[in-house]
Write a protein that holds these residues in place. Structure first.
Motif, PDB file in Angstrom:
ATOM      1  N   ARG A  43      50.916 -29.247  -4.401  1.00 54.37           N
ATOM      2  CA  ARG A  43      50.714 -27.691  -4.250  1.00 54.37           C
ATOM      3  C   ARG A  43      51.008 -26.756  -3.045  1.00 54.37           C
ATOM      4  N   TYR A  86      58.407 -20.867   1.732  1.00 55.55           N
ATOM      5  CA  TYR A  86      58.158 -19.513   1.436  1.00 55.55           C
ATOM      6  C   TYR A  86      57.374 -18.980   2.528  1.00 55.55           C
ATOM      7  N   GLY A 101      58.131 -14.181  -0.023  1.00 52.81           N
ATOM      8  CA  GLY A 101      59.490 -13.769  -0.249  1.00 52.81           C
ATOM      9  C   GLY A 101      59.942 -14.994  -1.364  1.00 52.81           C
ATOM     10  N   GLN A 102      61.091 -14.808  -1.985  1.00 53.99           N
ATOM     11  CA  GLN A 102      61.490 -15.554  -3.010  1.00 53.99           C
ATOM     12  C   GLN A 102      61.640 -17.193  -2.406  1.00 53.99           C
TER      13      GLN A 102
ATOM     14  N   TYR B  35      47.615 -15.288  -8.215  1.00 47.75           N
ATOM     15  CA  TYR B  35      49.383 -14.941  -8.146  1.00 47.75           C
ATOM     16  C   TYR B  35      49.857 -15.219  -9.421  1.00 47.75           C
ATOM     17  N   GLN B  37      53.657 -16.395 -10.773  1.00 43.34           N
ATOM     18  CA  GLN B  37      54.874 -16.894 -10.145  1.00 43.34           C
ATOM     19  C   GLN B  37      55.924 -17.269 -11.213  1.00 43.34           C
ATOM     20  N   GLY B  40      61.675 -19.401 -10.315  1.00 47.28           N
ATOM     21  CA  GLY B  40      62.646 -19.042  -9.044  1.00 47.28           C
ATOM     22  C   GLY B  40      62.321 -17.775  -8.564  1.00 47.28           C
ATOM     23  N   GLN B  41      61.199 -17.585  -8.471  1.00 43.57           N
ATOM     24  CA  GLN B  41      60.716 -16.344  -7.584  1.00 43.57           C
ATOM     25  C   GLN B  41      59.430 -16.845  -6.797  1.00 43.57           C
ATOM     26  N   GLY B  42      59.073 -15.938  -5.766  1.00 44.22           N
ATOM     27  CA  GLY B  42      58.050 -16.251  -4.905  1.00 44.22           C
ATOM     28  C   GLY B  42      56.746 -15.783  -5.683  1.00 44.22           C
ATOM     29  N   PRO B  43      55.375 -16.175  -5.550  1.00 43.46           N
ATOM     30  CA  PRO B  43      54.113 -16.025  -5.967  1.00 43.46           C
ATOM     31  C   PRO B  43      53.980 -14.447  -5.711  1.00 43.46           C
ATOM     32  N   PHE B  45      51.278 -11.126  -6.126  1.00 46.68           N
ATOM     33  CA  PHE B  45      49.691 -11.131  -6.044  1.00 46.68           C
ATOM     34  C   PHE B  45      49.346 -10.052  -6.994  1.00 46.68           C
ATOM     35  N   LEU B  90      48.701 -19.042 -10.164  1.00 48.01           N
ATOM     36  CA  LEU B  90      48.258 -19.741  -9.108  1.00 48.01           C
ATOM     37  C   LEU B  90      46.887 -19.042  -8.729  1.00 48.01           C
ATOM     38  N   PHE B 109      45.568 -22.917  -1.942  1.00 53.09           N
ATOM     39  CA  PHE B 109      46.239 -22.731  -3.412  1.00 53.09           C
ATOM     40  C   PHE B 109      45.803 -24.103  -4.021  1.00 53.09           C
ATOM     41  N   GLY B 110      45.541 -23.828  -5.418  1.00 55.09           N
ATOM     42  CA  GLY B 110      45.394 -24.852  -6.450  1.00 55.09           C
ATOM     43  C   GLY B 110      46.856 -25.113  -7.037  1.00 55.09           C
ATOM     44  N   GLN B 111      46.715 -26.045  -7.856  1.00 55.93           N
ATOM     45  CA  GLN B 111      47.971 -26.606  -8.499  1.00 55.93           C
ATOM     46  C   GLN B 111      48.765 -25.673  -9.386  1.00 55.93           C
TER      47      GLN B 111
END
Lengths: 110, 118
Positions: A43, A86, A101-102, B35, B37, B40-43, B45, B90, B109-111
Motif C-alpha cells: 500500500r 509520489y 503528483g503523477q 481518492y 487513482q 499511471g496517475q497519482g491519487p 482527492f 483508495l 492508506f488502504g490497499q
C-alpha cells in the motif's frame, strides 16, 4: 491553484549511485510537503514529511520555498529502493486533503 | 491493528450500474478520505468525512457520494457508472487535529479497491 509536478515518470539509476527525484509545487500559502512511496504489491505509505526533518531509509528532502521545490535525495541507491514515489502537499492545518503528483517510478539496477 | 482495510479488493461493473465501496479506518482514527487513482496517475482527492459529515470535496460530480458511520467506517457510492470511472479507489484514515503542523496527522492508506467498468 494547488498543484504538484513530478517531471520524471521514470528514473533508472545503478546501485550505489546518487538518486534525486524532483518535485515542484504550486500553492498560495505555506503547504506541508510529503513524499509517499509504494513498493511492489504494498500500500501507499508515508516516506517522509518536511516538518519532521528526519532522514528515512537514507532519504532526505529539503523544502525550497524560493524555488517551490521539495526534491527527494539519497546519496547511495539500494536495490530495495525500487518503487513508485509520489510527492504530495496539503494545507498547514489538520488532516486536510492531499494533492499528489503523477509519481516517479524509480528503478535501481544492480 | 489491521490498519486501513477496504472491501472488496476487486470489482467489475457494467456501465450505468451503481457501486458501493467500503473502508474501515485504522484504530483510533476519526477522519476518512477517499481518492481515485487512474492508471499511471497519482491519487486524486474525492472527499473527506469527519464526524459523519462531508467536510471537503474535490472536483468530482455528484454521482460520487459517501457516508461515514458512528464507528468511523465509511462508504463510497458511485451512481450511473461510466467507463472512465475505472480506477483504483483508495481510502485513507487520519486523526483530526486543529494543531498546526501536528505530526499525528499522517494519513494511512488502504490497499484499495480496483473497479473495472465494462
Amino acid at each position: 491553484a494547488q498543484r504538484v509536478t513530478q517531471p520524471e515518470k521514470l528514473l533508472s539509476v545503478f546501485k550505489g549511485a546518487p538518486v534525486e527525484l524532483k518535485c515542484n509545487y504550486s500553492y498560495s500559502g505555506s503547504p506541508e510537503l510529503f513524499w509517499y512511496v509504494q513498493y511492489s504489491r504494498q500500500r501507499l505509505q508515508l516516506l517522509l514529511r518536511h516538518i519532521s526533518r528526519e532522514s528515512i531509509k537514507g532519504f532526505t528532502a529539503d523544502l525550497n520555498k524560493g524555488e517551490t521545490s521539495f526534491h527527494l535525495k539519497k546519496p547511495f541507491a539500494q536495490e530495495e529502493d525500487s518503487a513508485m514515489y509520489y510527492c504530495a502537499l496539503t494545507g498547514p492545518q489538520g488532516a486536510q486533503k492531499l494533492v499528489f503528483g503523477q509519481g516517479t517510478r524509480l528503478t535501481i539496477n544492480p | 491493528d489491521a490498519g486501513v482495510t477496504q472491501s472488496p479488493t476487486h470489482l467489475i461493473k457494467t456501465r450505468g450500474q451503481q457501486v458501493t465501496l467500503r473502508c474501515s479506518p485504522k484504530s483510533g482514527h476519526d477522519t476518512v478520505s477517499w481518492y481515485q487513482q487512474a492508471l499511471g496517475q497519482g491519487p486524486q482527492f474525492i472527499f473527506q468525512y469527519y464526524e459523519e459529515e462531508e467536510r471537503q470535496r474535490g472536483n468530482f460530480p455528484d454521482r460520487f457520494s459517501g457516508h461515514q458511520f458512528p464507528n468511523y467506517s465509511s462508504e463510497l457510492n458511485v451512481n450511473a457508472l461510466l467507463l472512465g470511472d475505472s480506477a483504483l479507489y483508495l481510502c485513507a484514515s487520519s486523526l483530526d487535529t486543529l494543531f498546526l503542523y501536528n505530526l499525528d496527522t499522517e494519513a494511512f492508506f488502504g490497499q484499495g479497491t480496483r473497479l473495472t467498468v465494462v
